[in-house]
Structures are given as structure tokens and as C-alpha cells.
Design an enzyme around this catalytic site. Structure first.
Site, PDB file in Angstrom:
ATOM      1  N   MET A 122       0.841  -1.193   0.000  1.00 53.08           N
ATOM      2  CA  MET A 122       0.000   0.000   0.000  1.00 53.08           C
ATOM      3  C   MET A 122       0.877   1.245   0.000  1.00 53.08           C
ATOM      4  O   MET A 122       1.692   1.426   0.917  1.00 53.08           O
ATOM      5  CB  MET A 122      -0.899   0.016   1.246  1.00 53.08           C
ATOM      6  N   PHE A 162      -0.006   5.273   6.805  1.00 57.59           N
ATOM      7  CA  PHE A 162       0.970   5.610   5.774  1.00 57.59           C
ATOM      8  C   PHE A 162       1.520   4.354   5.079  1.00 57.59           C
ATOM      9  O   PHE A 162       0.985   3.270   5.273  1.00 57.59           O
ATOM     10  CB  PHE A 162       2.052   6.516   6.351  1.00 57.59           C
ATOM     11  N   GLY A 163       2.541   4.483   4.239  1.00 54.27           N
ATOM     12  CA  GLY A 163       2.978   3.377   3.390  1.00 54.27           C
ATOM     13  C   GLY A 163       3.234   2.087   4.160  1.00 54.27           C
ATOM     14  O   GLY A 163       3.917   2.095   5.171  1.00 54.27           O
ATOM     15  N   SER A 164       2.682   0.982   3.706  1.00 50.86           N
ATOM     16  CA  SER A 164       2.762  -0.265   4.457  1.00 50.86           C
ATOM     17  C   SER A 164       2.388  -1.435   3.561  1.00 50.86           C
ATOM     18  O   SER A 164       2.275  -1.295   2.352  1.00 50.86           O
ATOM     19  CB  SER A 164       1.838  -0.195   5.683  1.00 50.86           C
ATOM     20  N   ARG A 165       2.141  -2.612   4.192  1.00 51.14           N
ATOM     21  CA  ARG A 165       1.827  -3.784   3.393  1.00 51.14           C
ATOM     22  C   ARG A 165       1.090  -4.827   4.229  1.00 51.14           C
ATOM     23  O   ARG A 165       1.152  -4.822   5.459  1.00 51.14           O
ATOM     24  CB  ARG A 165       3.115  -4.322   2.805  1.00 51.14           C
TER      25      ARG A 165
END
Length: 241
Positions: free
Chosen positions: A108, A195-198
Site C-alpha cells: 500500500m 501511511f505506506g505499508s503492506r
């Protein structure tokens, strides 16, 4: 749809409760900055709108099979891009029985919806938080070295799956609203990563994969696996696609 149109749409979209404190903070800062010097208020407005956009929580329609095939679909737990489809032996911390399992990794970025949804109908049987680093979530080592929260589920069809929230380069908070013993419906919200992650999801090796590497997924809607279909080795499926 460009970023401006997305933000306009997001204003009319439900917001995840975790975003309310941040939106309120940016709104207050906007007023304060505008009081000191009015042009600064425009910066505050942009930041506030971006915060609303990030914490948006759009409604989703989860596909459900009926009859003998009910509860056989694995639904994407996250919006994002499929960066890996593989067959691996999970580490002990994942909490799954020994053997080969399929893993799908969804990355993401900061523009994706970060609300996470349950892949199937079932009960949470295992939960483990693992502190770690904050490497770029798109890297392979993120699964083993980044901060993460692991959930196992006994699904309604009698199978086991696991899904893992993984913090990214700028993510500093994993939110998980379920505990061991809680039941979830397919597509039901269970958490969020800021925020940016997975998110990685593990399921039995005999489950047929319904997505491609590089494909964009929608949490609660995109079908990533199907227990009811015959399967072949992962490499054969990927090569064919």
C-alpha cells in the site's frame, strides 16, 4: 481519477475513526497558521484535505458465493499492488502448521486506502505483535524484519489462513481492533496501518490463486483465492498467466 478529484470524492466518503485526531490537529494548525499570516492557511488546508483523503474509508461490496461453495473465497485484505505471489514455509512466528503455504503480498502506498478488511468468514485464533524495523514495505525483507502484527483465522469452511499487517518506511502505527476469539465476516474492517505499508496473507497450497503479480487489489472486493477450484503448483499458475 487524479489526486484532486480523489480528494474531492474523499470529502464525501466515510472517514476511519483513527483519522479524526489527525484531521482535527491539522484543522487547528490551519487556523493558527492563518492567524499569524493568512497565506499559511492555504498550506494548512492542503494538509487537512490530504489527511481526510488518507483516512478515507469507502464502502465496499464483498463477493459471496452461495450453496456448497459458500465461504470458499479469499478476499483481499488491503488496497494496493500485488508485489509477490509465492509458495513458502512460513516462519514459526506466523503460527501456522509446518509445510508449504501460499503467500500473497500487497503493498500500500500513501495514496491507497489503508483500512484493512477480513479475507474470510471465521474466528481469530492467534494474535502476535512483533516489533521491528521500518524498511520500505515493498522490499522482501519487510516480511521478516519490519514491525508487524500477525493474525490467524479458523475459517468457516474448516481451514486456516493467516494475515499480517506490516509497517512500512514511514508507517509508525499498526491498528488492529480484534482479539483472539473474535469472529469476523468476509470484508469486515479489522484494522488500519498509517501511511505506506503492506499486508501479507497466507493460505493452504492447494488453494487456487485468482490474481496476478502487479495487479491492483481492492480491500473487501478483489478475490485473491478460491478454495473451491482445483489448483496446480504456483509456478505453473504464474507462468500461464
Amino acid at each position: 481519477m487524479n489526486i484532486i478529484e480523489s480528494i474531492k470524492t474523499s470529502i464525501l466518503t466515510p472517514i476511519h475513526p483513527a483519522g479524526i485526531p489527525f484531521i482535527s490537529l491539522f484543522f487547528i494548525l490551519t487556523i493558527i497558521m492563518g492567524w499569524f499570516w493568512s497565506p499559511l492557511s492555504f498550506i494548512g488546508i492542503i494538509l487537512t484535505l490530504w489527511c481526510i483523503y488518507f483516512f478515507r474509508n469507502p464502502p465496499r461490496v464483498t463477493p459471496i458465493l452461495s450453496g456448497s461453495n459458500a465461504n470458499n473465497l479469499i478476499i483481499s485484505p488491503a488496497d494496493g499492488k500485488v508485489i509477490e505471489i509465492s509458495e513458502i514455509t512460513p516462519s514459526e512466528e506466523i503460527g501456522l502448521p509446518e509445510g508449504k503455504w501460499k503467500r500473497v503480498c500487497i503493498f500500500m502506498n500513501v495514496f491507497d486506502v489503508h483500512v484493512n478488511r477480513s479475507p474470510m468468514l471465521g474466528q481469530i485464533t492467534y494474535k502476535k505483535y512483533v516489533p521491528g524495523s521500518f524498511f520500505n514495505a515493498s522490499l522482501d525483507k519487510a516480511s521478516d524484519e519490519n514491525e508487524r502484527l500477525i493474525l490467524n483465522m479458523d475459517t468457516e469452511n474448516g481451514k486456516k489462513i493467516a494475515f499480517v499487517q506490516i509497517a512500512g518506511l514511514v508507517a509508525r502505527r499498526i491498528i488492529c481492533d480484534v482479539e483472539i476469539g473474535n469472529s469476523l465476516k468476509a470484508g469486515e474492517i479489522f484494522g488500519l496501518i498509517r501511511f505506506g505499508s503492506r499486508v501479507d496473507i497466507y493460505f493452504p497450497s492447494n488453494v487456487s490463486i485468482m490474481i496476478l503479480k502487479g495487479q491492483k487489489t481492492i480491500a473487501g472486493e478483489t478475490i485473491i483465492g478460491d478454495f473451491s477450484k482445483n489448483t496446480r503448483p504456483v509456478k505453473e499458475q504464474i507462468d500461464e498467466k
